[in-house]
Design a protein around this motif. Structure first.
Motif, PDB file in Angstrom:
ATOM      1  N   ALA A 178     189.092  16.782  20.638  1.00  0.00           N
ATOM      2  CA  ALA A 178     189.184  18.070  19.955  1.00  0.00           C
ATOM      3  C   ALA A 178     189.068  17.910  18.449  1.00  0.00           C
ATOM      4  N   ASN A 181     185.739  17.240  17.389  1.00  0.00           N
ATOM      5  CA  ASN A 181     184.825  18.301  17.828  1.00  0.00           C
ATOM      6  C   ASN A 181     183.821  17.771  18.842  1.00  0.00           C
ATOM      7  N   GLY A 183     184.213  17.741  22.409  1.00  0.00           N
ATOM      8  CA  GLY A 183     184.036  18.629  23.550  1.00  0.00           C
ATOM      9  C   GLY A 183     184.126  17.980  24.910  1.00  0.00           C
ATOM     10  N   ILE A 209     190.540  21.681  16.616  1.00  0.00           N
ATOM     11  CA  ILE A 209     189.120  21.925  16.335  1.00  0.00           C
ATOM     12  C   ILE A 209     188.935  22.414  14.900  1.00  0.00           C
ATOM     13  N   THR A 295     185.908  27.332  19.602  1.00  0.00           N
ATOM     14  CA  THR A 295     185.178  26.245  20.247  1.00  0.00           C
ATOM     15  C   THR A 295     183.686  26.321  19.963  1.00  0.00           C
ATOM     16  N   ALA A 299     182.841  22.603  18.850  1.00  0.00           N
ATOM     17  CA  ALA A 299     183.798  21.821  19.633  1.00  0.00           C
ATOM     18  C   ALA A 299     183.310  21.562  21.053  1.00  0.00           C
ATOM     19  N   ALA A 331     182.497  18.490  12.307  1.00  0.00           N
ATOM     20  CA  ALA A 331     181.718  19.553  12.951  1.00  0.00           C
ATOM     21  C   ALA A 331     180.237  19.443  12.597  1.00  0.00           C
TER      22      ALA A 331
END
Length: 466
Positions: A178, A181, A183, A209, A295, A299, A331
């Motif tokens: 998380a 990021n 997933g 996230i 998300t 994420a 991210a």
């Protein structure tokens, strides 16, 4: 010379000139090593189905590029050792192999050469080499502290649910995934769908996230502001806030706007959908909408099936995926700063301003040019990837392929359940998109085209735009 020093020397002595090329190659090296380790039998359950090396390569690319797309549930193929390898790949992918080597060398009190410092500066998205060692150690302190806190909170749910051993490991795995990021989860083929109405998991993962997506420079600014607030007598909030840079303010303002606006719009478009929100209470609907909005900022976790969501909602999700998170974090996407500067440019043109400004400060023309370059290159690659997917995957729905394309290049990892259905050609296209999305469109572009900046002045000309 230590093993870490050998690795830095290896990267620096490769027959590639620019820092961006070396940074790109460092990710390729980790992907290759990771895919080989994941493909070995000792990383698999004895009952796991046979999987070709290409599938493990796809998984390694997705992990190192912190995306989350997968052609099989990792909990059904990789045993405990394999999942530890997966966790390390996500952590390295989130922080970068160059930073890992550098922090090891700093810890051993070895000095970095100028070439290594330039490589590390680029990996950390820093404007200069000032206090590079302090910043790097701060990045790792923030990462380990927040991941530990997130894992600890998740244990309150996971230990009673899975037992001590599995509960602790699953908590750590999900915390790293998380915050980076990435997933990925190791909870089974249903992923997080069984936790749709679980507030602890929803809000804890959402915090993780957002924390990873804000960028480390923002966190350092926030810590500095908080420190200033505690040290002042009397305590003054405004004086503390002044410690936050304009870069961090732009990130925080844009992030807050996207989270609020995305939650509201996705709730409004889904509140009447019996397959998603309609059968839940309003607070539950808002929580579900908030988690999906979070998300989608690269994420990749999902508590809903995106085959059930409305077309308008999926359009909103695609827009959110494209924007992504902040620079210097874990991210992907074009970054919130790019989206914000694009809006400020649009605003300045409408208001007749000759310069693009933020908080009474002028944004450099070089930054504006880089913003437009990132936008053009990002959308050009996304369009090319989507085009080739339409050619190679004509048996799949075009909307699902568009969702998959944006999810890959923005390193999000959500899917309309088409990833396992992709052909080898389709998976190769997705791998390329994930790689470019993680390394960064501008980094990949410069790694091929980078030349010395030229200052040339020509006579201006007028071009009509309509």
């Amino acid at each position: 010379m230590t093993e870490k020093n050998h690795m830095f020397s290896f990267i620096n002595k490769l027959r590639i000139g620019s820092v961006t090329q070396k940074l790109t190659v460092s990710f390729l090296i980790v992907i290759l090593i990771g895919s080989l380790l994941l493909s070995l039998p000792f990383a698999h359950y004895s009952t796991a189905p046979d999987t070709p090396y290409f599938d493990h390569l796809f998984t390694a690319v997705s992990m190192v590029c912190v995306t989350g797309l997968s052609v099989f549930p990792i909990s059904q193929v990789y045993n405990g050792l394999g999942q530890i390898i997966a966790l390390l790949l996500m952590q390295i992918g989130g922080l970068g192999v160059v930073t890992l080597i550098a922090v090891s060398m700093f810890a051993l009190r070895q000095r970095l050469g100028l070439s290594a410092q330039s490589l590390l500066q680029s990996a950390l998205s820093r404007p200069d080499n000032t206090n590079l060692k302090h910043y790097l150690f701060s990045v790792y302190k923030i990462t380990l502290t927040l991941e530990g806190l997130i894992a600890f909170i998740l244990m309150f749910d996971f230990i009673p649910r899975f037992g001590w051993k599995s509960g602790m490991f699953n908590s750590l795995f999900l915390a790293v995934s998380a915050f980076c990021n990435a997933g990925f989860d190791n909870l089974g083929p249903d992923s997080l769908k069984d936790f749709l109405l679980n507030p602890l998991l929803n809000f804890t993962l959402a915090f993780a996230i957002i924390a990873g997506g804000l960028g480390f420079a923002v966190w350092l600014d926030l810590f500095q502001a908080f420190k200033c607030y505690l040290q002042r007598r009397p305590r003054r909030f405004r004086a503390a806030v002044r410690q936050i840079s304009n870069q961090s303010r732009l990130v925080l303002y844009t992030t807050a706007f996207i989270l609020f606006g995305g939650t509201l719009l996705s709730w409004l478009t889904e509140m009447g959908n019996a397959e998603t929100l309609a059968n839940h209470t309003v607070p539950q609907q808002v929580m579900i909408s908030f988690f999906q909005t979070v998300t989608m900022r690269t994420a990749g976790f999902s508590t809903l099936s995106y085959l059930d969501t409305e077309a308008a909602t999926n359009f909103l999700y695609i827009a959110q995926m494209i924007i992504g998170g902040a620079p210097g974090g874990t991210a992907g996407g074009i970054k919130v700063t790019t989206a914000a500067i694009t809006f400020l440019l649009f605003k300045s043109e409408l208001s007749g301003q000759s310069e693009v400004t933020f908080r009474h400060r002028v944004i450099h023309n070089k930054t504006i040019k880089q913003t437009l370059t990132v936008l053009i290159f990002f959308f050009a690659l996304a369009a090319a990837g989507y085009f080739f997917l339409l050619l190679s995957e004509s048996h799949l729905a075009p909307t699902a392929l568009l969702f998959e394309t944006v999810s890959a290049i923005a390193t999000v990892g959500v899917s309309m359940d088409v990833t396992p259905e992709l052909s080898s050609a389709g998976r190769f296209i997705i791998m390329l998109l994930m790689f470019v999305g993680r390394v960064g469109p501008i980094t990949v572009l410069l790694s091929f085209l980078q030349k010395k900046e030229k200052v040339i002045h020509y006579t201006p000309t007028d071009i009509s735009l309509g």
